[in-house]
Design an enzyme around this catalytic site. Structure first.
Site, mmCIF file in Angstrom:
data_model
loop_
_atom_site.group_PDB
_atom_site.id
_atom_site.type_symbol
_atom_site.label_atom_id
_atom_site.label_comp_id
_atom_site.label_asym_id
_atom_site.label_seq_id
_atom_site.Cartn_x
_atom_site.Cartn_y
_atom_site.Cartn_z
ATOM 1 N N LYS A 296 9.378 -41.063 -7.163
ATOM 2 C CA LYS A 296 10.562 -40.209 -7.056
ATOM 3 C C LYS A 296 10.619 -39.662 -5.638
ATOM 4 O O LYS A 296 9.702 -38.964 -5.192
ATOM 5 C CB LYS A 296 10.470 -39.074 -8.065
ATOM 6 C CG LYS A 296 11.566 -38.034 -7.892
ATOM 7 C CD LYS A 296 11.558 -37.037 -9.008
ATOM 8 C CE LYS A 296 12.600 -35.965 -8.777
ATOM 9 N NZ LYS A 296 12.655 -35.019 -9.909
ATOM 10 N N LYS B 295 13.300 -43.855 -8.390
ATOM 11 C CA LYS B 295 14.486 -43.009 -8.288
ATOM 12 C C LYS B 295 14.637 -42.483 -6.870
ATOM 13 O O LYS B 295 13.633 -42.057 -6.313
ATOM 14 C CB LYS B 295 14.285 -41.881 -9.300
ATOM 15 C CG LYS B 295 15.113 -40.650 -9.114
ATOM 16 C CD LYS B 295 14.668 -39.604 -10.095
ATOM 17 C CE LYS B 295 15.531 -38.385 -9.894
ATOM 18 N NZ LYS B 295 15.082 -37.251 -10.634
HETATM 19 C C1 PBG Z 1 13.869 -32.438 -11.464
HETATM 20 C C2 PBG Z 1 14.836 -33.556 -11.558
HETATM 21 C C3 PBG Z 1 15.823 -33.835 -10.634
HETATM 22 C C4 PBG Z 1 16.525 -34.924 -11.122
HETATM 23 C C5 PBG Z 1 15.941 -35.303 -12.325
HETATM 24 N N1 PBG Z 1 14.877 -34.433 -12.593
HETATM 25 C C6 PBG Z 1 16.227 -33.112 -9.397
HETATM 26 C C7 PBG Z 1 15.218 -32.605 -8.470
HETATM 27 O O1 PBG Z 1 14.151 -33.204 -8.304
HETATM 28 O O2 PBG Z 1 15.495 -31.567 -7.866
HETATM 29 C C8 PBG Z 1 17.683 -35.545 -10.434
HETATM 30 C C9 PBG Z 1 18.514 -36.452 -11.231
HETATM 31 C C10 PBG Z 1 19.858 -36.694 -10.652
HETATM 32 O O3 PBG Z 1 20.191 -36.286 -9.518
HETATM 33 O O4 PBG Z 1 20.631 -37.331 -11.360
HETATM 34 N N2 PBG Z 1 12.832 -32.426 -12.359
#
Ligand code: PBG
Length: 338
Positions: free
Chosen positions: A204, A261
């Site tokens: 991520k 992601k």
């Molecule tokens: C945080 C989380 C995020 C997303 C999924 N889980 C945002 C972040 O890391 O601040 C983003 C998903 C999206 O933008 O569709 N646990």
């Protein structure tokens, strides 16, 4: 006088395989199916669902509306959902304690969905950002300068056990703390939830494309300039090898599915993950990717149906077995000819 026609003497003419819809379909290498898609859904307290705002795919829903949505998705052949809570501001605190409430919103939502649509695969987000006042994915150290990795992991493991107890099929840690997959696996097994799977957000990245999601769950403060910032746990978009290492580590720790992601910006990483493991690879087409396409289509600059399909097909071609996307429902509708 007869004019000489110019003719290339070619052994191969690639265009023969693109000459019509039939042959193009016959030689198509990748196909998108409704069963490849997982719909991220947001649940909120109260009977009325929150204002859809400009992005219908990010609308927080009441449990009642969530069940309706799940029924519709299942009917269209979408096999899974990823559940996120929109937590009331009054319930948030520094440590995100509401995440461990045994009667919390997510737990009630999971029980309701599993009762109403038992065949739908219910995945739950395991991270503290929807529950903390600062919006970080974990608890802070006493000096508030860092996210405390190990205390966060302890909370995540307890959270995962609660989700499993409510009936979640997969728990999905999205926090990027070190060691959380192993800790969650151990906690699930110790609590008798050996059948609950882990879908790990393995690679991520610290992305600028999470903005609309943070609005939807109200975790935007962490995006501010105040230290610490999410780059202390999410990956640097410059790093490919590091991403692959995170994928391999999560697999070693017991992840059943590894996720990359944001999907469209990480097609190379998806391919790396695909080639590095025999396990399923998931990819998350995130809120900013969705929003960019929706906005461009509204401005008349993109054909949304085509752009949506192409973006998802490219993610599948890169090697993803399943795709989390805010386009899940409309893609499934389009595939069903609706
Ligand atoms: C945080 C989380 C995020 C997303 C999924 N889980 C945002 C972040 O890391 O601040 C983003 C998903 C999206 O933008 O569709 N646990």
């Amino acid at each position: 006088m007869k004019e000489e026609t110019f003719r290339l003497n070619l052994a191969s003419r690639g265009r023969r395989l693109r000459a019509g819809a039939g042959v193009r379909a016959l030689v198509g290498e990748t196909a998108l199916r409704a069963s490849d898609l997982v719909a991220p859904l947001f649940v909120t307290e109260g009977r009325e669902s929150a204002d859809p705002g400009p992005l219908p795919g990010l609308r927080p829903m009441s449990v009642v509306d969530l069940i309706k949505e799940c029924r519709a998705l299942a009917k269209l052949g979408v096999c899974g959902i990823m559940l996120f809570p929109r937590v009331e501001t009054e319930l948030k605190d520094e440590d995100g304690r509401a995440a461990l409430d045994p009667d919390g919103l997510v737990l009630r939502a999971v029980r309701a969905v599993k009762a109403a649509v038992p065949g739908l695969v219910v995945m739950t987000d395991v991270a503290l950002d929807p529950y903390t006042t600062h919006g970080h994915d974990g608890v802070l150290t006493p000096d508030r300068k860092d996210v405390d990795n190990d205390r966060t992991v302890e909370a995540l493991a307890r959270m995962a056990v609660l989700h499993a107890g409510a009936g979640a099929d997969f728990v999905a840690p999205s926090d990027m703390m070190d060691g959380r997959v192993a800790a969650i696996r151990a906690a699930l097994d110790a609590a008798g939830f050996g059948r609950t799977g882990i879908l790990a957000y393995a690679a991520k990245f610290a992305s600028a494309f999470y903005g609309p999601f943070r609005e939807a769950v109200g975790s935007a403060p962490a995006a501010g300039k105040r230290a610490p910032d999410k780059r202390t746990y999410q990956l640097n978009p410059a790093n490919r090898r590091e991403a692959l290492r995170e994928v391999l580590e999560d697999l070693e720790e017991g992840a059943d599915i590894v996720m990359v992601k944001p999907a469209g910006l990480c097609l190379d990483i998806i391919r790396d993950a695909r080639e590095a493991t025999l396990r399923p690879v998931a990819a998350y087409q995130v809120s900013g990717e969705y929003a960019a396409m929706v906005a461009a289509a509204r401005a008349g600059w993109l054909d949304l149906d085509k752009a949506r399909h192409e973006s998802l097909l490219a993610i599948k071609r890169a090697g993803a077995d399943m795709i989390l996307t805010y386009f899940a429902r409309e893609t499934a509708e389009a595939l069903a000819g609706k």
